[in-house]
Scaffold this motif. Structure first.
Motif, PDB file in Angstrom:
ATOM      1  N   UNK A   3       0.827  -1.206   0.000  1.00  0.00           N
ATOM      2  CA  UNK A   3       0.000   0.000   0.000  1.00  0.00           C
ATOM      3  C   UNK A   3       0.868   1.266   0.000  1.00  0.00           C
ATOM      4  N   UNK A   4       2.046   1.171  -0.592  1.00  0.00           N
ATOM      5  CA  UNK A   4       2.947   2.336  -0.610  1.00  0.00           C
ATOM      6  C   UNK A   4       2.376   3.485  -1.434  1.00  0.00           C
ATOM      7  N   UNK A   5       1.386   3.171  -2.290  1.00  0.00           N
ATOM      8  CA  UNK A   5       0.764   4.223  -3.083  1.00  0.00           C
ATOM      9  C   UNK A   5      -0.382   4.905  -2.342  1.00  0.00           C
TER      10      UNK A   5
ATOM     11  N   UNK B 116     -12.271   9.164   0.564  1.00  0.00           N
ATOM     12  CA  UNK B 116     -11.925  10.068  -0.540  1.00  0.00           C
ATOM     13  C   UNK B 116     -10.411  10.261  -0.663  1.00  0.00           C
ATOM     14  N   UNK B 117      -9.649   9.759   0.300  1.00  0.00           N
ATOM     15  CA  UNK B 117      -8.202   9.871   0.249  1.00  0.00           C
ATOM     16  C   UNK B 117      -7.520   8.692  -0.417  1.00  0.00           C
TER      17      UNK B 117
ATOM     18  N   UNK C 260      -7.721   3.276  -7.840  1.00  0.00           N
ATOM     19  CA  UNK C 260      -7.685   1.842  -8.100  1.00  0.00           C
ATOM     20  C   UNK C 260      -8.272   1.034  -6.935  1.00  0.00           C
ATOM     21  N   UNK C 261      -8.330   1.649  -5.745  1.00  0.00           N
ATOM     22  CA  UNK C 261      -8.886   0.948  -4.587  1.00  0.00           C
ATOM     23  C   UNK C 261     -10.398   1.170  -4.441  1.00  0.00           C
ATOM     24  N   UNK C 262     -10.970   1.924  -5.363  1.00  0.00           N
ATOM     25  CA  UNK C 262     -12.431   2.100  -5.403  1.00  0.00           C
ATOM     26  C   UNK C 262     -12.903   1.407  -6.683  1.00  0.00           C
ATOM     27  N   UNK C 263     -13.039   0.085  -6.654  1.00  0.00           N
ATOM     28  CA  UNK C 263     -13.224  -0.679  -7.896  1.00  0.00           C
ATOM     29  C   UNK C 263     -14.492  -0.342  -8.667  1.00  0.00           C
ATOM     30  N   UNK C 264     -15.502   0.211  -8.003  1.00  0.00           N
ATOM     31  CA  UNK C 264     -16.724   0.564  -8.730  1.00  0.00           C
ATOM     32  C   UNK C 264     -16.736   2.030  -9.152  1.00  0.00           C
TER      33      UNK C 264
ATOM     34  N   UNK D  22     -12.171  -5.402   2.651  1.00  0.00           N
ATOM     35  CA  UNK D  22     -13.117  -5.870   1.636  1.00  0.00           C
ATOM     36  C   UNK D  22     -12.442  -5.958   0.267  1.00  0.00           C
ATOM     37  N   UNK D  23     -11.582  -5.001  -0.022  1.00  0.00           N
ATOM     38  CA  UNK D  23     -10.844  -5.018  -1.286  1.00  0.00           C
ATOM     39  C   UNK D  23      -9.995  -6.286  -1.385  1.00  0.00           C
ATOM     40  N   UNK D  24      -9.355  -6.659  -0.275  1.00  0.00           N
ATOM     41  CA  UNK D  24      -8.530  -7.870  -0.243  1.00  0.00           C
ATOM     42  C   UNK D  24      -9.377  -9.119  -0.477  1.00  0.00           C
TER      43      UNK D  24
END
Length: 472
Positions: free
Chosen positions: A127-129, A141-142, A146-150, A296-298
């Motif tokens: 998660x370095x990005x 919002x931060x 790419x971590x908000x897949x929808x 949830x993303x994982x």
């Protein structure tokens, strides 16, 4: 109010409202009322209650709702809890229970989740990005897109809309309080479960006929597979509690205020030490909602490894059960604390997020390990309790006592090991998590009966556990 599920207990310092059936009420430890009496000594308090899962905590019982007027209110880190923002999240998948009837497939899914979801820290560089300062100040919002897949299909997006709050506003100057080591450790813990009763669980839904219309409006159906997540703000929230708690304790000593319990901390909202705590608490709430989102993303990534690219997980809802914030009730502004208590708003309440204004939002209630969890919706009668309900089953035994009393055979039986109905877990040995066995908790069905019987909320779905990833 049905007196079978509600009573007022008068104490020397005031009264506490208790929502519990007769059996649960008479099982309560006398210490919960000692704690209530201490809590009621905090000035200007206008209301305090216990939910049926109430049990002794540090300074304040888990299962507490405590309310002040906003204009002369107090804040208490003890009535928030050390795991600030701890709460629940449910995602709806496009799987059915029959898709997971094979025990070997459930084991494969759990193993895949472990690949993406460590219990404690991620490896350095993971998660370095993601910039932690963006997480704690901007919440969801931060996150990078790419971590908000929808996010690419806004009409169908639920990540930012189907949550109790996607961003809590704060004075960012308060963040200067933390040394670099807190930032480094907290960054590595983003997207991790933690230990104890935190989990990511795969469940199948059962919909009661009487609330089928609400379930369908939410996109829920019998046999649907959902993912339920329970976690909080990890090292970040722990640091807020540690640093701010120390400052508040010093302030109280210098002012000569307190109760019989030195662990019960509080300060007027107008005091600088209280303002600093509130701002940092909100940063922890931002961290917590992001943490659950990344968990949830994982799970979604693991699901795609197992079931292919068509596997999906839409957010049903995310909410907290350890926090304090300002709310409006009947046209008045209150500062409401919930420690191990869940907000459950009914249909038409203005506090609902837009997607749930007409129905009321989902209230997410986990059971104990090996038992059902529940998805509820608030009833109009919940206004009497500031729309607070339970947050789970509630412990009846400490971890050490559970390890002494509960046998491995009892736990194995509860998890239905060796049968087609086995609840698969990630632990190599159930003995490592025996302190989380059902015997350590109250009967969640009795908890539900009390909440429904008191007119606080209704059951929309029962969630049958299929597999779980737990912290050791």
């Amino acid at each position: 109010m049905d007196e079978n599920y509600y009573r007022t207990v008068k104490l020397p310092a005031g009264e506490v409202h208790v929502y519990a059936g007769h059996e649960l009420f008479h099982q309560l430890d006398y210490k919960v009322f000692e704690m209530a009496n201490n809590n009621l000594q905090i000035p200007n308090q206008v209301y305090m209650s216990y939910t049926p899962d109430v049990h002794v905590g540090v300074g304040t019982c888990i299962g507490t709702t405590a309310v002040w007027n906003s204009h002369d209110g107090y804040v208490s880190p003890s009535i928030v809890g050390s795991d600030i923002g701890c709460g629940m999240r449910v995602h709806v998948t496009n799987l059915r229970a029959d898709d997971l009837k094979d025990v070997k497939l459930r084991r494969k899914l759990v193993k895949a989740i472990e690949k993406y979801l460590p219990v404690e820290d991620h490896a350095r560089g993971y998660f370095s990005d993601i910039r932690l300062e963006h997480v704690v100040t901007k919440g969801l919002h931060g996150l990078p897109k790419k971590y908000i897949p929808d996010g690419y299909t806004p009409r169908n997006a639920t990540s930012l809309t189907h949550v109790e709050s996607s961003k809590f506003h704060l004075n960012e100057e308060a963040l200067n309080k933390f040394p670099d080591r807190v930032w480094h450790r907290s960054h590595r813990q983003l997207g991790t479960l933690g230990n104890g009763n935190h989990f990511a669980e795969i469940q199948a839904l059962e919909i009661p006929e009487e609330n089928r219309a609400i379930a369908e409006a939410w996109g829920l159906s019998d046999g649907q597979v959902v993912v339920m997540i329970h976690s909080g703000s990890r090292a970040w929230g722990g640091s807020v509690s540690q640093y701010c708690g120390s400052d508040m304790a010093k302030m109280m000593r210098s002012a000569g205020v307190g109760t019989a319990d030195p662990k019960l901390l509080f300060a007027p909202l107008s005091h600088p030490v209280a303002q600093e705590y509130v701002n940092l608490m909100y940063s922890a709430l931002n961290y917590a909602v992001v943490n659950r989102h990344l968990i949830a993303y994982a799970v979604r990534e693991a699901g795609r490894d197992v079931f292919g690219s068509k596997f999906e997980m839409k957010t049903l809802y995310d909410l907290m059960h350890n926090y304090a914030w300002e709310e409006e009730h009947e046209g008045r502004s209150y500062f409401v604390h919930r420690k191990g208590a869940t907000r459950s708003l009914p249909a038409g309440h203005a506090g609902n997020p837009a997607p749930y204004l007409e129905t009321g939002h989902p209230a997410l209630i986990p059971g104990s390990m090996g038992t059902a969890s529940y998805i509820m919706v608030g009833s109009q009668g919940g206004a009497a309790n500031f729309h607070s309900i339970c947050h789970g089953a509630g412990r009846i035994r400490s971890r050490s006592a559970t390890k002494r009393i509960v046998t491995l055979d009892q736990f194995t039986s509860a998890m239905r090991v060796g049968t087609d109905e086995e609840i698969v877990v990630n632990q190599r040995s159930l003995e490592a998590i025996i302190d989380e066995s059902p015997q350590a908790y109250k009967d969640v069905d009795q908890i539900m009966e009390s909440v429904v019987g008191a007119g606080l909320a209704r059951v929309v779905a029962k969630c049958k556990p299929l597999a779980a990833v737990k912290g050791a």
